[in-house]
Design an enzyme around this catalytic site. Structure first.
Site, PDB file in Angstrom:
ATOM      1  N   GLU A 147      -2.211  10.180  -0.479  1.00 12.51           N
ATOM      2  CA  GLU A 147      -3.517   9.515  -0.472  1.00 12.51           C
ATOM      3  C   GLU A 147      -3.952   9.202   0.950  1.00 12.51           C
ATOM      4  O   GLU A 147      -5.134   9.280   1.291  1.00 12.51           O
ATOM      5  CB  GLU A 147      -3.441   8.208  -1.281  1.00 12.51           C
ATOM      6  CG  GLU A 147      -4.775   7.492  -1.435  1.00 12.51           C
ATOM      7  CD  GLU A 147      -5.136   6.535  -0.311  1.00 12.51           C
ATOM      8  OE1 GLU A 147      -6.296   6.089  -0.267  1.00 12.51           O
ATOM      9  OE2 GLU A 147      -4.275   6.225   0.545  1.00 12.51           O
ATOM     10  N   GLU A 148      -2.989   8.824   1.784  1.00  8.54           N
ATOM     11  CA  GLU A 148      -3.338   8.259   3.091  1.00  8.54           C
ATOM     12  C   GLU A 148      -4.030   9.244   4.024  1.00  8.54           C
ATOM     13  O   GLU A 148      -4.686   8.838   4.965  1.00  8.54           O
ATOM     14  CB  GLU A 148      -2.103   7.653   3.762  1.00  8.54           C
ATOM     15  CG  GLU A 148      -1.527   6.439   3.028  1.00  8.54           C
ATOM     16  CD  GLU A 148      -2.454   5.221   3.031  1.00  8.54           C
ATOM     17  OE1 GLU A 148      -3.550   5.299   3.592  1.00  8.54           O
ATOM     18  OE2 GLU A 148      -2.073   4.181   2.455  1.00  8.54           O
ATOM     19  N   ASP A 178      -4.935   0.249  -5.926  1.00  5.10           N
ATOM     20  CA  ASP A 178      -4.621   0.514  -4.519  1.00  5.10           C
ATOM     21  C   ASP A 178      -5.196  -0.578  -3.614  1.00  5.10           C
ATOM     22  O   ASP A 178      -5.440  -0.360  -2.441  1.00  5.10           O
ATOM     23  CB  ASP A 178      -5.152   1.903  -4.121  1.00  5.10           C
ATOM     24  CG  ASP A 178      -4.655   2.345  -2.750  1.00  5.10           C
ATOM     25  OD1 ASP A 178      -3.657   1.780  -2.276  1.00  5.10           O
ATOM     26  OD2 ASP A 178      -5.279   3.232  -2.153  1.00  5.10           O
ATOM     27  N   ASP A 197       0.856  -1.194   0.000  1.00  8.79           N
ATOM     28  CA  ASP A 197       0.000   0.000   0.000  1.00  8.79           C
ATOM     29  C   ASP A 197       0.884   1.233   0.000  1.00  8.79           C
ATOM     30  O   ASP A 197       1.307   1.689   1.053  1.00  8.79           O
ATOM     31  CB  ASP A 197      -0.912  -0.033   1.222  1.00  8.79           C
ATOM     32  CG  ASP A 197      -1.879   1.140   1.242  1.00  8.79           C
ATOM     33  OD1 ASP A 197      -2.001   1.830   0.222  1.00  8.79           O
ATOM     34  OD2 ASP A 197      -2.507   1.362   2.290  1.00  8.79           O
ATOM     35  N   HIS A 211      -1.238  -0.966   6.387  1.00 11.07           N
ATOM     36  CA  HIS A 211      -0.981   0.066   7.410  1.00 11.07           C
ATOM     37  C   HIS A 211      -0.261  -0.469   8.647  1.00 11.07           C
ATOM     38  O   HIS A 211      -0.405   0.088   9.734  1.00 11.07           O
ATOM     39  CB  HIS A 211      -2.286   0.761   7.854  1.00 11.07           C
ATOM     40  CG  HIS A 211      -2.990   1.505   6.759  1.00 11.07           C
ATOM     41  ND1 HIS A 211      -4.119   2.262   6.978  1.00 11.07           N
ATOM     42  CD2 HIS A 211      -2.729   1.619   5.438  1.00 11.07           C
ATOM     43  CE1 HIS A 211      -4.522   2.805   5.838  1.00 11.07           C
ATOM     44  NE2 HIS A 211      -3.692   2.416   4.886  1.00 11.07           N
TER      45      HIS A 211
HETATM   46 ZN   LIG Z   1      -3.443   2.847  -0.425  1.00 11.30          ZN
END
Ligand SMILES: [Zn+2]
Ligand SMILES: *[C@@H]1O[C@H](CO)[C@@H](O)[C@H](O)[C@H]1NC(C)=O
Ligand SMILES: *[C@@H]1O[C@H](CO)[C@@H](O)[C@H](O)[C@H]1NC(C)=O
Ligand SMILES: *[C@@H]1O[C@H](CO)[C@@H](O)[C@H](O)[C@H]1NC(C)=O
Ligand SMILES: *[C@@H]1O[C@H](CO)[C@@H](O)[C@H](O)[C@H]1NC(C)=O
Ligand SMILES: *[C@@H]1O[C@H](CO)[C@@H](O)[C@H](O)[C@H]1NC(C)=O
Ligand SMILES: *[C@@H]1O[C@H](CO)[C@@H](O)[C@H](O)[C@H]1NC(C)=O
Length: 461
Positions: free
Chosen positions: A326-327, A354, A292, A424
């Site tokens: 993006e996060e 993604d 990610d 994450h």
């Molecule tokens: Zn992502």
């Protein structure tokens, strides 16, 4: 400077002898693309690039210098390989820093808790927060026990059947990660801890973004590992009183400049019309940001590398955009859309990978029935690698604004059943990916991008 260390090995891999083919038919072009990336000179290159980036630069938190280093490195390799119109577009992005952080169970026994502060969270102040704990499994339960939450640390422990429905669990569970702190603050709580939004866990906490409702005080917010959230829940079920000490230095500094990175293969006859392929280059600050979304960013880059090395130009322009930040909520992509809104009528499709670059099954597509039929036809060009499935849900955070305006969207349909095991967390490393599968994923991405860009018309909407 960092790219200097990396550029030499990458170039030596990408410049292995490459063939050029004359005027092939569409199917023949798809076959060439598939062959080049699965057996030819590009076999393993996407994984190689990803590993070089993830190992050498590491994770790329929004606002951190590592994200800028990643942009510089990819941009320099893109330029040296000869891609067209390689440039960055500036955006303004948030700069949240984690600092030191820890959580300790004080009662009923002393233990280190596996935690990660959530992006956007405030810190605890230098003395930390020590308080009794209330565990709830839902917002409804918190509402019912609101008075009990006052001056406590609220722990959200939402339950979901992650094994059979990982993607369906993410949204409902993330609601507690993102909104839990303000719900708890509304009841007078001092801090909020939430169960990681994870399908599997080896006591590893999973971070992510949270937001504050301006109506309530900002209290610190962190995630706990699945195991520790469940343990706290069991203490409470046994009527054992729980006390936690939480210390977080997290803070938000002023916004900084970030960069969306763009490269293209210009269209031969309709350069004013575009197929956009993308992934985000930023990541969380734990692990390596390999899955990610290093993988999605790298296969989008590979689309251009393959076409360029075969010297093939579709009718329309194929543009690769590697998004910034993006996060923290599609920050770079939103500003890109604002700056490029005039391109809504000329954008044939926006594609974002993604959701992993594991073994690909085909494409997730969002568009009208008429355009879906066209996608179904193109899917047959992926028969040789058995990636012909076309399924719904072509959405993605960064392409969202385009889809809202009716532009068709697509995402990679892949075997991502373990995506939320790594997502994450410290576990998001190069090791979770497979070079062979990434090549196949890049093949799917390239075949669709080229075939859509070479249609007689824009995809109908
Ligand atoms: Zn992502
Ligand atoms: C970037 O991240 C590193 C590692 O966490 C940290 O030491 C550094 O201070 C961060 N830089 C910025 C500008 O936030
Ligand atoms: C915990 O306390 C509640 C309320 O006093 C009681 O109903 C329940 O039986 C207790 N549970 C255990 C496991 O002692
Ligand atoms: C792109 O240019 C071509 C030829 O100049 C024109 O026919 C076409 O309508 C343009 N596309 C869009 C979306 O404006
Ligand atoms: C092709 O892929 C499907 C899943 O999309 C799978 O069920 C099937 O077994 C695969 N066939 C072969 C020959 O690998
Ligand atoms: C699109 O196709 C679906 C499934 O085949 C059908 O239920 C739906 O009515 C179609 N929509 C339109 C607008 O034709
Ligand atoms: C990667 O996937 C391929 C194809 O599924 C498999 O043959 C290979 O063993 C895998 N490699 C690793 C290192 O797991």
């Amino acid at each position: 400077m960092l790219w200097l260390f990396l550029i030499l090995p990458v170039i030596s891999v990408t410049s292995r002898s490459l063939k050029v083919y004359d005027k092939p038919t569409p199917t023949a072009i798809s076959d060439r693309l598939i062959e080049l990336v699965t057996q030819g000179a590009f076999r393993g290159v996407t994984y190689y690039r990803l590993a070089a980036l993830a190992d050498t630069i590491g994770p790329r938190l929004c606002g951190n210098e590592s994200l800028t280093q990643a942009v510089d490195w990819v941009r320099n390799v893109m330029i040296s390989e000869g891609l067209e119109n390689v440039h960055v577009e500036q955006v303004e992005i948030p700069h949240w820093i984690r600092g030191e952080e820890r959580a300790r169970l004080i009662q009923p026994r002393y233990a280190k808790l596996s935690m990660l502060g959530l992006g956007n969270s405030v810190g605890t102040g230098p003395n930390g927060i020590q308080a009794p704990v209330l565990v709830v499994r839902s917002f409804d339960e918190l509402t019912a026990r609101c008075a009990e939450a006052r001056n406590k640390i609220v722990v959200f422990n939402p339950q979901c059947d992650w094994i059979s429905q990982p993607l369906a669990c993410y949204g409902p569970v993330v609601a507690y990660r993102s909104g839990g702190a303000s719900h708890a603050a509304k009841c007078g709580a001092l801090a909020s801890l939430s169960r990681s939004a994870a399908s599997h866990s080896i006591d590893s906490p999973h971070t992510g973004m949270m937001t504050y409702d301006p109506a309530y005080p900002k209290i610190p917010a962190a995630s706990l590992s699945v195991e520790h959230a469940d343990m706290l829940d069991r203490f409470q079920q046994r009527n054992q009183s729980i006390e936690i000490y939480l210390y977080m230095e997290a803070q938000t500094l002023p916004n900084v400049i970030g960069y969306n990175l763009v490269a293209e293969i210009k269209g031969s006859s309709l350069p004013n019309e575009t197929v956009l392929v993308s992934g985000h280059l930023d990541s969380w600050d734990v692990g390596q940001g390999a899955m990610d979304d290093g993988g999605g960013a790298m296969i989008s880059w590979t689309v251009l590398s393959l076409l360029h090395s075969l010297n093939i130009r579709a009718k329309r322009t194929i543009r690769c955009v590697l998004w910034s930040c993006e996060e923290f909520g599609g920050i770079g992509a939103d500003q890109y859309f604002t700056a490029h809104e005039n391109e809504v009528p000329s954008m044939s499709i926006v594609m974002e990978s993604d959701l992993g670059v594991f073994h690909p099954y085909g494409l997730q597509f969002k568009g009208t029935n008429e355009s879906q039929k066209i996608i179904q036809t193109i899917s047959q060009q992926l028969r040789s690698i058995n990636a012909t499935q076309v399924v719904p849900n072509g959405e993605g955070t960064d392409i969202g604004p385009w889809l809202e305006r009716g532009v068709p969207g697509a995402s990679l349909f892949n075997d991502n059943r373990n995506y939320f095991a790594y997502h994450h967390s410290k576990g998001d490393t190069v090791n979770v990916l497979n070079s062979t599968d990434i090549d196949l994923a890049a093949a799917v991405w390239a075949v669709y991008a080229y075939a859509i860009a070479d249609l007689d018309n824009l995809l109908p909407r």
